[in-house]
Design a protein around this motif. Structure first.
Motif, PDB file in Angstrom:
ATOM      1  N   LEU A  54      -6.691  -4.623   9.425  1.00  0.00           N
ATOM      2  CA  LEU A  54      -6.360  -5.285   8.251  1.00  0.00           C
ATOM      3  C   LEU A  54      -4.812  -4.863   7.950  1.00  0.00           C
ATOM      4  O   LEU A  54      -4.567  -3.823   7.950  1.00  0.00           O
ATOM      5  N   SER A  55      -3.876  -5.748   7.919  1.00  0.00           N
ATOM      6  CA  SER A  55      -2.376  -5.517   7.934  1.00  0.00           C
ATOM      7  C   SER A  55      -1.872  -5.895   6.831  1.00  0.00           C
ATOM      8  O   SER A  55      -0.579  -5.166   6.588  1.00  0.00           O
ATOM      9  N   GLY A  56      -2.331  -6.882   5.758  1.00  0.00           N
ATOM     10  CA  GLY A  56      -1.707  -7.244   4.871  1.00  0.00           C
ATOM     11  C   GLY A  56      -2.218  -8.273   3.872  1.00  0.00           C
ATOM     12  O   GLY A  56      -3.173  -9.047   4.339  1.00  0.00           O
ATOM     13  N   ILE A  57      -1.658  -8.693   2.847  1.00  0.00           N
ATOM     14  CA  ILE A  57      -2.137  -9.620   2.010  1.00  0.00           C
ATOM     15  C   ILE A  57      -0.818 -10.099   1.065  1.00  0.00           C
ATOM     16  O   ILE A  57      -0.002  -9.562   0.776  1.00  0.00           O
ATOM     17  N   VAL A  96       1.320   1.686  -6.107  1.00  0.00           N
ATOM     18  CA  VAL A  96       1.146   2.387  -4.805  1.00  0.00           C
ATOM     19  C   VAL A  96       1.790   3.490  -4.502  1.00  0.00           C
ATOM     20  O   VAL A  96       1.706   4.286  -3.379  1.00  0.00           O
ATOM     21  N   GLY A  97       3.183   3.832  -5.472  1.00  0.00           N
ATOM     22  CA  GLY A  97       4.055   4.739  -4.871  1.00  0.00           C
ATOM     23  C   GLY A  97       4.759   4.372  -3.712  1.00  0.00           C
ATOM     24  O   GLY A  97       5.347   5.438  -3.231  1.00  0.00           O
ATOM     25  N   HIS A  98       5.199   3.289  -3.379  1.00  0.00           N
ATOM     26  CA  HIS A  98       5.943   2.860  -2.199  1.00  0.00           C
ATOM     27  C   HIS A  98       6.901   2.013  -2.739  1.00  0.00           C
ATOM     28  O   HIS A  98       6.730   1.044  -3.559  1.00  0.00           O
ATOM     29  N   ARG A  99       8.384   1.888  -2.133  1.00  0.00           N
ATOM     30  CA  ARG A  99       9.268   0.913  -2.632  1.00  0.00           C
ATOM     31  C   ARG A  99       9.086  -0.440  -2.041  1.00  0.00           C
ATOM     32  O   ARG A  99       8.400  -0.934  -1.189  1.00  0.00           O
ATOM     33  N   ALA A 100       9.530  -1.428  -3.040  1.00  0.00           N
ATOM     34  CA  ALA A 100       9.636  -2.769  -2.540  1.00  0.00           C
ATOM     35  C   ALA A 100      10.840  -3.257  -2.097  1.00  0.00           C
ATOM     36  O   ALA A 100      11.970  -3.060  -2.513  1.00  0.00           O
ATOM     37  N   ASP A 101      10.858  -4.044  -0.796  1.00  0.00           N
ATOM     38  CA  ASP A 101      12.196  -4.449  -0.167  1.00  0.00           C
ATOM     39  C   ASP A 101      12.135  -5.860  -0.336  1.00  0.00           C
ATOM     40  O   ASP A 101      11.016  -6.509  -0.090  1.00  0.00           O
ATOM     41  N   ALA A 120       5.618  -1.870   2.093  1.00  0.00           N
ATOM     42  CA  ALA A 120       5.032  -1.298   3.332  1.00  0.00           C
ATOM     43  C   ALA A 120       4.235   0.081   2.969  1.00  0.00           C
ATOM     44  O   ALA A 120       4.560   1.001   2.312  1.00  0.00           O
ATOM     45  N   LEU A 121       2.784   0.004   3.391  1.00  0.00           N
ATOM     46  CA  LEU A 121       2.129   1.246   2.954  1.00  0.00           C
ATOM     47  C   LEU A 121       2.118   2.172   3.988  1.00  0.00           C
ATOM     48  O   LEU A 121       2.638   1.958   5.041  1.00  0.00           O
ATOM     49  N   ASP A 122       1.487   3.201   4.043  1.00  0.00           N
ATOM     50  CA  ASP A 122       1.207   3.906   5.310  1.00  0.00           C
ATOM     51  C   ASP A 122       0.155   3.709   6.379  1.00  0.00           C
ATOM     52  O   ASP A 122       0.015   3.821   7.550  1.00  0.00           O
TER      53      ASP A 122
END
Length: 305
Positions: free
Chosen positions: A185-188, A206-211, A220-222
């Motif tokens: 599962l790679s994305g939504i 989620v603690g990750h930046r948005a580009d 992008a998550l881990d």
């Protein structure tokens, strides 16, 4: 191909699963089986209480397991009135399809603290339990510690974070997709009225930046990720999409270990699909219980604007 870890460690956060709200589990079962996803048995959810007793949560599911991540299909349980069941019925009144995003972390308790600092109001983790038939015989218990949020905290649907307490029990090979060559599962994709606001909120969540590029925010998550856009960009990404309401989750992305094998499998099943010349296979929403499936090779961004 070496697969990513099954569960996160340290501060990692993965896209764990996404979920459909549907009115008819039999129809959903047929649709997912046609796409090459053997499904877990129909299971009524229960929450474990402090005294060890279990009470119905108001929902039931079947899951389509992938080697990394999975797809959940949910229905409400008759005559059980809970907040989670009411949320499902409300979402289903808007449209049949994707309404749930679940992320997974290594430690639910510490994540509660991080979310509070970020300005969210997480509820204490719930001990969610469901029986799971084991491939070697007998029955195990699939156990999750699930962080939920007050109703309406996230307009997009049921957004939650969990810890998998029994990852080996959850994934039995007999109900894990294999023939369709899909392995993660790679994305939504989220379609919203205010993409900038939603992207900032999810980045904090989620603690990750948005580009941002070409009208689409990517987080992008881990393992896996989110894409967030407005209606115009959504129609560009998915020209045949019908947007029933906003916010809306129009598509899920799943990585293939062999996209030619995936396409051949689906063709053999008579599945309607498009195959752009970019390493993707696109299954339309009418074949995916209200959500498009974006299937892609490793290294191919599924929601590039």
């Amino acid at each position: 191909m070496t697969l990513e870890p099954q569960t996160p460690s340290g501060d990692q956060i993965f896209l764990d699963h996404v979920g459909w709200f549907v009115p008819d589990m039999d129809a959903a079962h047929a649709a997912f089986e046609k796409l090459g996803f053997p499904m877990t048995p129909f299971t009524v959810h229960t929450n474990e209480q402090a005294d060890g007793s279990r009470v119905p949560s108001g929902t039931a599911n079947r899951c389509a397991m992938i080697r990394r991540g999975y797809l959940e299909v949910l229905v409400s349980v008759p005559d059980v009135d809970t907040a989670i069941a009411r949320q499902l019925r409300t979402g289903l009144s808007r449209y049949t399809g994707l309404h749930l995003i679940a992320f997974t972390v290594g430690d639910a308790d510490s994540t509660v603290g991080r979310l509070q600092v970020a300005g969210f109001q997480p509820e204490p983790p719930i001990a969610l339990r469901r029986p799971m038939p084991l491939d070697d015989g007998g029955e195990g218990t699939a156990a999750f510690s699930v962080i939920r949020f007050p109703d309406g905290a996230m307009d997009e649907g049921r957004i939650q974070i969990l810890t998998q307490d029994t990852p080996d029990t959850v994934r039995q090979l007999s109900v894990t997709a294999d023939e369709n060559a899909l392995d993660m599962l790679s994305g939504i994709l989220l379609c919203v009225a205010d993409p900038s606001e939603a992207a900032q909120r999810y980045a904090s969540f989620v603690g990750h930046r948005a580009d941002f590029a070409d009208g689409v925010y990517q987080i992008a998550l881990d393992r896996g990720g989110l894409a967030i856009c407005g209606p115009d960009a959504c129609r560009r990404l998915l020209p045949d999409v019908e947007i029933p309401d906003l916010p809306f989750m129009p598509a899920v992305a799943i990585r293939s270990a062999d996209i030619d094998k995936t396409a051949a499998f689906l063709a053999g099943r008579g599945v309607t699909m498009a195959r752009p010349d970019d390493g993707r296979v696109i299954v339309p929403p009418e074949a995916g219980m209200g959500a498009a499936f974006i299937l892609h090779d490793a290294g191919i961004p599924p929601f590039a604007g």
